[in-house]
Design a protein around this motif. Sequence first.
Motif, PDB file in Angstrom:
ATOM      1  N   VAL A 203     -27.669  -9.870 -26.808  1.00 15.51           N
ATOM      2  CA  VAL A 203     -26.661 -10.856 -28.046  1.00 15.51           C
ATOM      3  C   VAL A 203     -25.541  -9.902 -28.380  1.00 15.51           C
ATOM      4  CG1 VAL A 203     -26.672 -11.917 -29.990  1.00 15.51           C
ATOM      5  CG2 VAL A 203     -28.205 -12.208 -28.853  1.00 15.51           C
ATOM      6  N   ILE A 204     -26.121  -8.763 -29.203  1.00 13.50           N
ATOM      7  CA  ILE A 204     -25.197  -7.488 -29.798  1.00 13.50           C
ATOM      8  C   ILE A 204     -24.631  -6.254 -29.301  1.00 13.50           C
ATOM      9  CG2 ILE A 204     -24.755  -6.079 -31.972  1.00 13.50           C
ATOM     10  CD1 ILE A 204     -24.466  -9.056 -32.596  1.00 13.50           C
ATOM     11  N   GLY A 205     -23.862  -5.651 -29.000  1.00 16.98           N
ATOM     12  CA  GLY A 205     -23.353  -4.444 -27.847  1.00 16.98           C
ATOM     13  C   GLY A 205     -23.725  -4.124 -29.282  1.00 16.98           C
ATOM     14  N   LEU A 206     -24.008  -2.094 -28.970  1.00 13.29           N
ATOM     15  CA  LEU A 206     -23.652  -1.410 -30.429  1.00 13.29           C
ATOM     16  C   LEU A 206     -22.973  -0.349 -29.982  1.00 13.29           C
ATOM     17  CD1 LEU A 206     -27.818  -0.875 -31.082  1.00 13.29           C
ATOM     18  CD2 LEU A 206     -26.325  -2.220 -32.483  1.00 13.29           C
ATOM     19  N   VAL A 207     -21.771  -0.113 -30.084  1.00 13.45           N
ATOM     20  CA  VAL A 207     -20.685   1.008 -29.369  1.00 13.45           C
ATOM     21  C   VAL A 207     -20.556   1.708 -29.679  1.00 13.45           C
ATOM     22  CG1 VAL A 207     -17.950   0.950 -28.652  1.00 13.45           C
ATOM     23  CG2 VAL A 207     -19.508  -1.824 -29.598  1.00 13.45           C
ATOM     24  N   PRO A 208     -21.271   3.354 -29.445  1.00 14.87           N
ATOM     25  CA  PRO A 208     -21.149   4.587 -30.104  1.00 14.87           C
ATOM     26  C   PRO A 208     -19.943   5.020 -29.461  1.00 14.87           C
ATOM     27  CG  PRO A 208     -21.659   4.365 -27.777  1.00 14.87           C
ATOM     28  CD  PRO A 208     -21.988   3.313 -28.157  1.00 14.87           C
ATOM     29  N   ALA A 209     -18.886   4.528 -28.577  1.00 21.99           N
ATOM     30  CA  ALA A 209     -17.639   5.447 -28.013  1.00 21.99           C
ATOM     31  C   ALA A 209     -17.086   4.905 -27.445  1.00 21.99           C
ATOM     32  CB  ALA A 209     -18.193   6.415 -27.450  1.00 21.99           C
ATOM     33  N   VAL A 210     -15.750   4.680 -27.067  1.00 26.96           N
ATOM     34  CA  VAL A 210     -15.176   4.408 -26.620  1.00 26.96           C
ATOM     35  C   VAL A 210     -14.608   4.891 -25.248  1.00 26.96           C
ATOM     36  CG1 VAL A 210     -12.214   3.710 -26.628  1.00 26.96           C
ATOM     37  CG2 VAL A 210     -13.649   3.255 -28.578  1.00 26.96           C
ATOM     38  N   MET A 211     -14.237   4.651 -24.013  1.00 35.44           N
ATOM     39  CA  MET A 211     -13.833   6.052 -22.918  1.00 35.44           C
ATOM     40  C   MET A 211     -12.652   6.595 -22.902  1.00 35.44           C
ATOM     41  SD  MET A 211     -15.527   3.800 -19.769  1.00 35.44           S
ATOM     42  CE  MET A 211     -16.564   2.768 -19.650  1.00 35.44           C
ATOM     43  N   GLY A 346     -32.417  -8.954 -36.366  1.00 33.53           N
ATOM     44  CA  GLY A 346     -33.891  -9.791 -35.248  1.00 33.53           C
ATOM     45  C   GLY A 346     -33.002 -10.023 -33.831  1.00 33.53           C
ATOM     46  N   TYR A 347     -31.692  -9.251 -33.410  1.00 34.10           N
ATOM     47  CA  TYR A 347     -31.321  -9.486 -32.439  1.00 34.10           C
ATOM     48  C   TYR A 347     -31.128  -8.797 -31.172  1.00 34.10           C
ATOM     49  CZ  TYR A 347     -28.221 -12.480 -35.779  1.00 34.10           C
ATOM     50  OH  TYR A 347     -27.139 -13.785 -36.642  1.00 34.10           O
ATOM     51  N   SER A 348     -31.520  -8.888 -30.558  1.00 30.86           N
ATOM     52  CA  SER A 348     -31.571  -8.690 -29.562  1.00 30.86           C
ATOM     53  C   SER A 348     -30.163  -7.562 -28.819  1.00 30.86           C
ATOM     54  CB  SER A 348     -31.040  -9.345 -28.251  1.00 30.86           C
ATOM     55  OG  SER A 348     -30.410 -10.119 -27.373  1.00 30.86           O
ATOM     56  N   SER A 349     -30.048  -6.269 -28.789  1.00 32.04           N
ATOM     57  CA  SER A 349     -28.922  -5.759 -28.422  1.00 32.04           C
ATOM     58  C   SER A 349     -29.288  -4.505 -27.570  1.00 32.04           C
ATOM     59  CB  SER A 349     -28.716  -4.603 -30.062  1.00 32.04           C
ATOM     60  OG  SER A 349     -29.803  -4.336 -30.058  1.00 32.04           O
ATOM     61  N   MET A 350     -27.906  -3.814 -27.168  1.00 28.95           N
ATOM     62  CA  MET A 350     -28.154  -2.580 -26.427  1.00 28.95           C
ATOM     63  C   MET A 350     -26.445  -1.554 -26.414  1.00 28.95           C
ATOM     64  SD  MET A 350     -26.744  -4.109 -23.085  1.00 28.95           S
ATOM     65  CE  MET A 350     -26.669  -2.649 -21.661  1.00 28.95           C
TER      66      MET A 350
END
Length: 428
Positions: A203-211, A346-350
């Motif tokens: 559901v959620i994208g955790l964004v550590p960086a932009v290419m 409680g959202y699924s993420s990566m």
Amino acid sequence: MNDLRIDGQRLWHSLMDLARIGATDKGGVKRLALTDLDRQGRDLVVQWAQQEGLSITVDKIGNVFMRREGANPALPPIVTGSHIDTQPTGGKFDGNYGVLAGLEVVRTLNQHGVATVAPIEVAFWTNEEGSRFVPVMMGSGVFCGAFSLETAYAARDVDGKSVGEELARIGYQGAQTPGEHPIGAYFETHIEQGPVLEDADKVIGLVPAVMGLSWYDCTVTGMEAHAGPTPMHLRRDALQVATAIMQETVAIANRYPPYGRGTVGMVQVFPNSRNVIPGQVKFSIDLRNVNDALLDTMHGEITAFVQRMARETGLDVQLERVSYYPPCPFHPDCVGAVRAATEKLGYSSMDVVSGAGHDAIYIARLAPAGMIFVPCKDGISHNEIEDARPEHLEAGCNVLLHAMLERAGVAGQAYAAPEAVSEAASAA
């Protein structure tokens, strides 16, 4: 505060209402920067902000900041936002979601009387898409000093109309100098514009960086000749050399997973005749990766391959790097706030590294910044069929709410929104 949630239906209705301005027959949106439709979209968003008691500031490049005061007005605001201009065949969510998610955060705080220590602001940036005027991400680029206000003002569209003229015409050439507006931290919520989250059912994208990206123009020059009488071993076929370089572009990207990208998106063949051996081919190369070291390695490999092809074939091969955007790691505190909010809710993420450019890249040069991604259907964006599920948009906005509260702090007293601000945006 742990139980605080946004109103998903209200957010969805706002997105659909804004999408009516510039709506296309295929269900998308065409609202190019600084057109009359852009002015109507800006006016509507500003009107909604004023109804929530927000004060409006517009800078000289047309970036708009909508402020909800904090208990300590001296603190720099915690800002969220994106853009509301679209591609010629754009969708309802790209950019627009980030702005209206910010507005929904404000509506939720007002509805529940939540006072924050630091001010909260919602921003939208001018000409992010770059569809009508270049460079792309113009408003945030001027704001961070990547290029000058004068350069932006001088940019013209295909009809010869300039940014400076059009900003004044639609009434959004403000008084504040770009970059003078303080930002304590910046969050941008966005549809992913790719298929990774949907494919992984997260559901959620955790964004550590932009290419980062390197763009090149490559020109291979051989000799035109008749396709029939010319034997294969005597040909100087520019297209065959060009296609070898194109294949190497893809091979380089595949050597540096998971974030290596290699694309040839534009090809011009001369003379482009069925029975003539191509004498010249011009084409683009787009290389991307997540850090400087990998992108530098990819740059070195494509450069070496081009030089080798020129030596081995005797053809003239020219490679020019025409644009470079370094990789942009986001601030650990902002990434951490998004991660903590996602876990709490409680959202699924990566983790998802962004392959597309966003205004957050430029704002990250001046302040701690982070991003939140939600899935979009089939990973499709910059297309009229762009779509996203309401429950995903709601989830991303809830994460934004709690990440911003973590950074802004919750004050002890209840908040009472002031009456709607009457000052017109054009006079800000």
